[in-house]
Design an enzyme around this catalytic site. Sequence first.
Site, PDB file in Angstrom:
ATOM      1  N   ASP A   1       0.791  -1.252   0.000  1.00  0.00           N
ATOM      2  CA  ASP A   1       0.000   0.000   0.000  1.00  0.00           C
ATOM      3  C   ASP A   1       0.818   1.295   0.000  1.00  0.00           C
ATOM      4  O   ASP A   1       0.462   2.251   0.705  1.00  0.00           O
ATOM      5  CB  ASP A   1      -0.954   0.002   1.201  1.00  0.00           C
ATOM      6  CG  ASP A   1      -1.935  -1.149   1.187  1.00  0.00           C
ATOM      7  OD1 ASP A   1      -1.903  -1.956   0.245  1.00  0.00           O
ATOM      8  OD2 ASP A   1      -2.739  -1.254   2.137  1.00  0.00           O
TER       9      ASP A   1
ATOM     10  N   GLU B   1      -4.629  -0.796  -1.285  1.00  0.00           N
ATOM     11  CA  GLU B   1      -5.917  -0.894  -0.597  1.00  0.00           C
ATOM     12  C   GLU B   1      -6.920  -0.027  -1.345  1.00  0.00           C
ATOM     13  O   GLU B   1      -6.638   1.151  -1.621  1.00  0.00           O
ATOM     14  CB  GLU B   1      -5.805  -0.410   0.857  1.00  0.00           C
ATOM     15  CG  GLU B   1      -7.147  -0.477   1.591  1.00  0.00           C
ATOM     16  CD  GLU B   1      -7.074  -0.057   3.059  1.00  0.00           C
ATOM     17  OE1 GLU B   1      -5.970   0.154   3.583  1.00  0.00           O
ATOM     18  OE2 GLU B   1      -8.155   0.049   3.671  1.00  0.00           O
TER      19      GLU B   1
ATOM     20  N   LYS C   1      -6.600  -4.963  -2.998  1.00  0.00           N
ATOM     21  CA  LYS C   1      -7.208  -5.607  -1.827  1.00  0.00           C
ATOM     22  C   LYS C   1      -8.252  -4.690  -1.192  1.00  0.00           C
ATOM     23  O   LYS C   1      -8.014  -3.499  -1.026  1.00  0.00           O
ATOM     24  CB  LYS C   1      -6.127  -6.001  -0.826  1.00  0.00           C
ATOM     25  CG  LYS C   1      -5.338  -4.838  -0.226  1.00  0.00           C
ATOM     26  CD  LYS C   1      -4.156  -5.377   0.569  1.00  0.00           C
ATOM     27  CE  LYS C   1      -3.421  -4.311   1.347  1.00  0.00           C
ATOM     28  NZ  LYS C   1      -4.183  -3.599   2.355  1.00  0.00           N
TER      29      LYS C   1
ATOM     30  N   LYS D   1      -7.517  -4.813   5.000  1.00  0.00           N
ATOM     31  CA  LYS D   1      -6.198  -4.442   5.514  1.00  0.00           C
ATOM     32  C   LYS D   1      -5.176  -5.528   5.177  1.00  0.00           C
ATOM     33  O   LYS D   1      -4.042  -5.237   4.822  1.00  0.00           O
ATOM     34  CB  LYS D   1      -6.265  -4.195   7.033  1.00  0.00           C
ATOM     35  CG  LYS D   1      -7.283  -3.131   7.458  1.00  0.00           C
ATOM     36  CD  LYS D   1      -7.083  -1.813   6.746  1.00  0.00           C
ATOM     37  CE  LYS D   1      -8.081  -0.760   7.214  1.00  0.00           C
ATOM     38  NZ  LYS D   1      -8.107   0.414   6.321  1.00  0.00           N
TER      39      LYS D   1
ATOM     40  N   VAL E   1       3.227   0.349   4.201  1.00  0.00           N
ATOM     41  CA  VAL E   1       2.506   1.085   5.242  1.00  0.00           C
ATOM     42  C   VAL E   1       1.097   0.536   5.428  1.00  0.00           C
ATOM     43  O   VAL E   1       0.529  -0.034   4.506  1.00  0.00           O
ATOM     44  CB  VAL E   1       2.434   2.585   4.871  1.00  0.00           C
ATOM     45  CG1 VAL E   1       3.828   3.179   4.781  1.00  0.00           C
ATOM     46  CG2 VAL E   1       1.667   2.833   3.574  1.00  0.00           C
ATOM     47  N   THR E   2       0.555   0.724   6.634  1.00  0.00           N
ATOM     48  CA  THR E   2       1.229   1.171   7.830  1.00  0.00           C
ATOM     49  C   THR E   2       1.629  -0.035   8.677  1.00  0.00           C
ATOM     50  O   THR E   2       1.003  -1.083   8.569  1.00  0.00           O
ATOM     51  CB  THR E   2       0.351   2.116   8.688  1.00  0.00           C
ATOM     52  OG1 THR E   2      -0.812   1.403   9.152  1.00  0.00           O
ATOM     53  CG2 THR E   2      -0.085   3.332   7.910  1.00  0.00           C
TER      54      THR E   2
ATOM     55  N   CYS F   1      -1.944  -2.429   7.865  1.00  0.00           N
ATOM     56  CA  CYS F   1      -1.903  -3.358   6.728  1.00  0.00           C
ATOM     57  C   CYS F   1      -0.673  -4.262   6.715  1.00  0.00           C
ATOM     58  O   CYS F   1      -0.754  -5.415   6.280  1.00  0.00           O
ATOM     59  CB  CYS F   1      -2.046  -2.587   5.427  1.00  0.00           C
ATOM     60  SG  CYS F   1      -3.672  -1.812   5.306  1.00  0.00           S
TER      61      CYS F   1
ATOM     62  N   GLN G   1       8.046 -13.405  21.507  1.00  0.00           N
ATOM     63  CA  GLN G   1       7.749 -14.822  21.766  1.00  0.00           C
ATOM     64  C   GLN G   1       8.432 -15.746  20.751  1.00  0.00           C
ATOM     65  O   GLN G   1       7.820 -16.651  20.192  1.00  0.00           O
ATOM     66  CB  GLN G   1       6.236 -15.068  21.748  1.00  0.00           C
ATOM     67  CG  GLN G   1       5.469 -14.225  22.761  1.00  0.00           C
ATOM     68  CD  GLN G   1       3.991 -14.499  22.715  1.00  0.00           C
ATOM     69  OE1 GLN G   1       3.540 -15.601  23.049  1.00  0.00           O
ATOM     70  NE2 GLN G   1       3.211 -13.512  22.312  1.00  0.00           N
TER      71      GLN G   1
HETATM   72  N1  TIU Z   1      -2.546   0.379   4.316  1.00  0.00           N
HETATM   73  C1  TIU Z   1      -3.006   0.658   5.540  1.00  0.00           C
HETATM   74  O1  TIU Z   1      -2.340   0.474   6.530  1.00  0.00           O
HETATM   75  N2  TIU Z   1      -4.249   1.209   5.597  1.00  0.00           N
HETATM   76  C2  TIU Z   1      -4.692   1.980   6.619  1.00  0.00           C
HETATM   77  O2  TIU Z   1      -5.848   2.344   6.661  1.00  0.00           O
HETATM   78  N3  TIU Z   1      -3.776   2.326   7.556  1.00  0.00           N
HETATM   79  C3  TIU Z   1      -3.942   3.186   8.606  1.00  0.00           C
HETATM   80  O3  TIU Z   1      -3.040   3.282   9.423  1.00  0.00           O
HETATM   81  N4  TIU Z   1      -5.058   3.896   8.701  1.00  0.00           N
END
Ligand code: TIU
Length: 235
Positions: free
Chosen positions: A32, A80, A137, A140, A165-166, A170, A210
């Site tokens: 993403d 996304e 996709k 997430k 990210v993030t 995701c 872990q």
């Molecule tokens: N790609 C992804 O992480 N989508 C999000 O919506 N991330 C947020 O941190 N909002």
Amino acid sequence: MTTKHTSGHLSLDAEPYTYEFDPAHTALVIIDMQRDFLEPGGFGEMLGNDVSQLRRTIEPNKLLLAAWRAAGLQVIHTREGHRPDLTDLPPAKKVRGRGATTIGDAGPMGRILVRGEAGHDIIPELYPLPSEPVIDKPGKGAFYATDLHSILQHAGIKHLIVTGVTTEVCVNTTVREANDRGYDCLVPEDCVGSYFPEFQEAGLKMIKAQGGIFGWVSDSAKIISALEALSSPTT
Ligand code: TIU
């Protein structure tokens, strides 16, 4: 330190312990890296987020992607987003946050997180080559409601280097989905970003805790030097 292990098998320093992989069976999955999340004036910034926290990942991702491509290895990109008619957008996701502007509405770079709109596309610095699959996709995680698992299976992929990210959303969701499907995942910490420094730290800790409950954490320089060892074996 990076060592060339045996032919085709590499190992590199990682947490919680050495990550071993065969590059021929490893995909770089870039999650993403879309304009709406990373660019000033995009959806992310419109929500009040500090995009500089994500933009620091662009350069390390560029270097890693260049090295991965130069080695002729599998690259996969994800985005996304949703169909223009929003039939794949769960109503719960549409209304979440109670924002005045939500997914599907007109945003700074076209309709927010809608496929085909400028903001939905991948930033120019990391733009996919025509030969590199792009997974669109709706969720997430990159495995939910996509053909990612089939593509990886057909390519004989067993290990994933996951960037993008993030970190806590995701990337984390995708690493968890991948782990449950039997992939060994490595996350280079300089190539993943969060709008929130505390979530960046926690998101990485959760993966490697872990005994590596979901995977391994390392950095891009170690991966790049492992690839260099592959292309110029010393003995
Ligand atoms: N790609 C992804 O992480 N989508 C999000 O919506 N991330 C947020 O941190 N909002």
